[in-house]
Design an enzyme around this catalytic site. Structure first.
Site, PDB file in Angstrom:
ATOM      1  N   LYS A   1       0.834  -1.219   0.000  1.00 20.37           N
ATOM      2  CA  LYS A   1       0.000   0.000   0.000  1.00 20.37           C
ATOM      3  C   LYS A   1       0.863   1.260   0.000  1.00 20.37           C
ATOM      4  O   LYS A   1       0.665   2.156  -0.809  1.00 20.37           O
ATOM      5  CB  LYS A   1      -0.916   0.023   1.230  1.00 20.37           C
ATOM      6  CG  LYS A   1      -1.984  -1.043   1.251  1.00 20.37           C
ATOM      7  CD  LYS A   1      -2.916  -0.880   2.430  1.00 20.37           C
ATOM      8  CE  LYS A   1      -2.229  -0.999   3.766  1.00 20.37           C
ATOM      9  NZ  LYS A   1      -1.602  -2.301   4.026  1.00 20.37           N
TER      10      LYS A   1
ATOM     11  N   GLU B   1       1.716   6.540  11.510  1.00 21.31           N
ATOM     12  CA  GLU B   1       2.810   6.125  10.630  1.00 21.31           C
ATOM     13  C   GLU B   1       4.011   5.640  11.433  1.00 21.31           C
ATOM     14  O   GLU B   1       4.245   6.093  12.553  1.00 21.31           O
ATOM     15  CB  GLU B   1       3.277   7.331   9.809  1.00 21.31           C
ATOM     16  CG  GLU B   1       2.483   7.558   8.549  1.00 21.31           C
ATOM     17  CD  GLU B   1       2.844   6.550   7.488  1.00 21.31           C
ATOM     18  OE1 GLU B   1       3.684   6.824   6.635  1.00 21.31           O
ATOM     19  OE2 GLU B   1       2.260   5.447   7.514  1.00 21.31           O
ATOM     20  N   ARG B   2       4.793   4.777  10.822  1.00 15.61           N
ATOM     21  CA  ARG B   2       6.101   4.456  11.403  1.00 15.61           C
ATOM     22  C   ARG B   2       7.012   5.655  11.125  1.00 15.61           C
ATOM     23  O   ARG B   2       6.970   6.217  10.034  1.00 15.61           O
ATOM     24  CB  ARG B   2       6.684   3.208  10.746  1.00 15.61           C
ATOM     25  CG  ARG B   2       5.804   1.983  10.913  1.00 15.61           C
ATOM     26  CD  ARG B   2       6.274   0.849  10.003  1.00 15.61           C
ATOM     27  NE  ARG B   2       5.368  -0.287  10.092  1.00 15.61           N
ATOM     28  CZ  ARG B   2       4.280  -0.432   9.359  1.00 15.61           C
ATOM     29  NH1 ARG B   2       3.939   0.503   8.481  1.00 15.61           N
ATOM     30  NH2 ARG B   2       3.518  -1.506   9.478  1.00 15.61           N
TER      31      ARG B   2
END
Length: 485
Positions: free
Chosen positions: A161, A187-188
């Site tokens: 993705k 988010e990372r």
């Protein structure tokens, strides 16, 4: 720089349970969504979500609550959470409070606006339908996106993705005249840092704004970061009359943060543990993404699908807001068919003759029909072998397998991993390629010649270069069918 507190309405902390804080106010009760400040220099931010009685409010902390104790003084800022909007926000990276987190100093030439805004009224919305080209063959041919519409990238963990989203940013920013806004929800930090670096190297940062609420931040912060990004996007649409490309990664984390907030606030969970207000909360965010008479916000959203289950309430609720749904398949990813988009599950409301034209519509239907027939024949091939099929069915299989490989594409964002140069393919070239494969022009070519190419003519040059070296033995249909990329 963060918004200043202007109100002298003071309260005291009554109880702290994780991120949930109850506060007593003697003078007057702050309104719902008011931002409260506590702790040294007001570094602990609390958003009011419920008024318990005439004296008490319950809020959710948007920052860690370490150091908060009973009796701590809390100040009402007199307004909701605000973010900076304006030309000064371009090329910068922000957190949910509008603080710049890119070490480039203070933000200037901005005004502060509330993150809670109503969607544009129906009377102001545009009804024009226009296709938004991405340069990615499988999307432009089978799942055309809408300019000013909402597209979702659905998939489980690790099917591509974020890679697909990053590739779309790369392809679109070059020929997208407006502003691009990237919103990272849960988010990372690695992904945020990589994206910032890549955009800087590509020279597209001057027309881009980034907003991040990272995975390690409290749920209240992750829950509001989408609203913060939308407020910035609405400024460029409504005040500057520019088109905005809004990229959200990942909308499921917004629902997840809402679920955590709901649980902390003591609401009764509904099906599969989701919050009872999920539909309302998602609508409040999604309905603000719209086309108006002054500009358009085109949104592309990654949607994590828990355990690849598309009946999950989070996926079902998100589907209903989108004009195009791009479904990523783990099976195709395991076969090396990247981008791993499932052409039979993906759909777009734009794929009608009135919008894309009769030729495009007919070709897309023929491609889907061929791939669907191949999917039905797979069981027979597995049990009895390809030789038991009729000549007509064998031709369908050969066409479908060549189409599958032609619809793969090398990405610019994965060049360093694959060693293959990225390709951008126009809609016209992509349609011509599909038409020629369906017309059996490439039936004598090996399937691998159509794998990971741009335009279909590259298969011919690939074949020549391949045959000038080690010569391939002529392949039987059975050998072709058994061949994997």
């Amino acid at each position: 720089m963060e918004q200043k507190t202007s109100s002298s309405n003071l309260g005291a902390v009554v109880s702290v349970r994780g991120s949930v804080v109850d506060i007593r106010f003697e003078r007057h009760l702050p309104a719902i969504y008011s931002l409260l400040r506590a702790g040294q220099d007001g570094q602990i931010a609390i958003e009011v979500l419920a008024q318990l009685d005439a004296r008490h409010v319950r809020g959710i902390a948007l920052t860690p609550t370490q150091g908060l104790a009973r009796g701590t003084t809390v100040q009402d800022t007199g307004g909701p959470l605000k973010v900076p909007v304006g030309k000064g926000s371009l090329s910068r990276m922000f957190d949910v409070f509008g603080n710049a987190i890119d070490r480039e100093g203070e933000v200037s030439d901005v005004e502060w606006r509330s993150v809670h805004r109503a969607p544009p009224p129906l009377a102001r919305r545009s009804t024009k339908s226009e296709v938004f080209e991405t340069g990615i063959k499988v999307i432009d041919v089978l799942v055309p996106l809408e300019r000013g519409g909402k597209a979702g990238l659905f998939g489980g963990a690790g099917v591509g993705k974020t890679v697909l989203l990053t590739e779309m940013i790369h392809n679109m920013i070059g020929h997208h005249e407006g502003v691009s806004l990237f919103c990272g929800i849960g988010e990372r930090c690695r992904e945020g840092e990589e994206l910032y670096r890549e955009m800087k190297e590509a020279g597209v940062l001057p027309n881009m704004v980034m907003v991040f609420g990272q995975m390690n931040e409290p749920p209240g912060s992750r829950f509001r970061v989408g609203h913060a990004a939308l407020t910035m996007a609405e400024y460029f649409r409504d005040d500057e009359h520019r088109d905005v490309l809004l990229l959200i990664d990942n909308i499921f984390r917004f629902i997840q943060a809402g679920s955590e907030v709901s649980g902390l606030m003591g609401q009764m969970p509904s099906r599969l543990g989701y919050q009872p207000t999920m539909g309302t909360e998602l609508s409040q965010l999604e309905e603000r993404i719209a086309n108006t008479d002054t500009g358009a916000i085109t949104s592309i959203q990654a949607v994590y699908v828990p355990a690849d289950d598309f009946t999950d309430p989070a996926a079902v609720h998100t589907f209903s807001h989108l004009s195009a749904s791009i479904v990523l398949s783990r099976k195709r990813a395991s076969e090396g068919l990247y981008p791993a988009i499932d052409p039979l599950q993906s759909s777009s409301k734009m794929a009608t003759p009135g919008i894309v034209g009769q030729r495009h519509y007919d070709l897309a239907r023929e491609v889907r029909r061929t791939l669907a027939q191949y999917a039905e024949l797979k069981d027979i091939i597995a049990m009895l072998g390809l030789e038991q099929l009729s000549p007509e069915d064998r031709n369908v299989v050969a066409r479908a397998r060549r189409l599958e490989r032609y619809l793969t594409q090398p990405f610019y964002t994965t060049e360093q991993f694959t060693g293959l140069q990225g390709k951008l393919v126009s809609l016209q070239d992509a349609l011509d390629g599909c038409e020629r494969i369906l017309g059996d022009e490439f039936k004598d070519y090996a399937e691998r010649d159509l794998y990971m190419i741009g335009t279909v003519d590259e298969a011919k040059t690939k074949t020549k270069s391949g045959r000038s070296g080690a010569k391939h033995p002529p392949k039987t249909e059975a050998a072709v069918a058994a061949h994997e990329p």
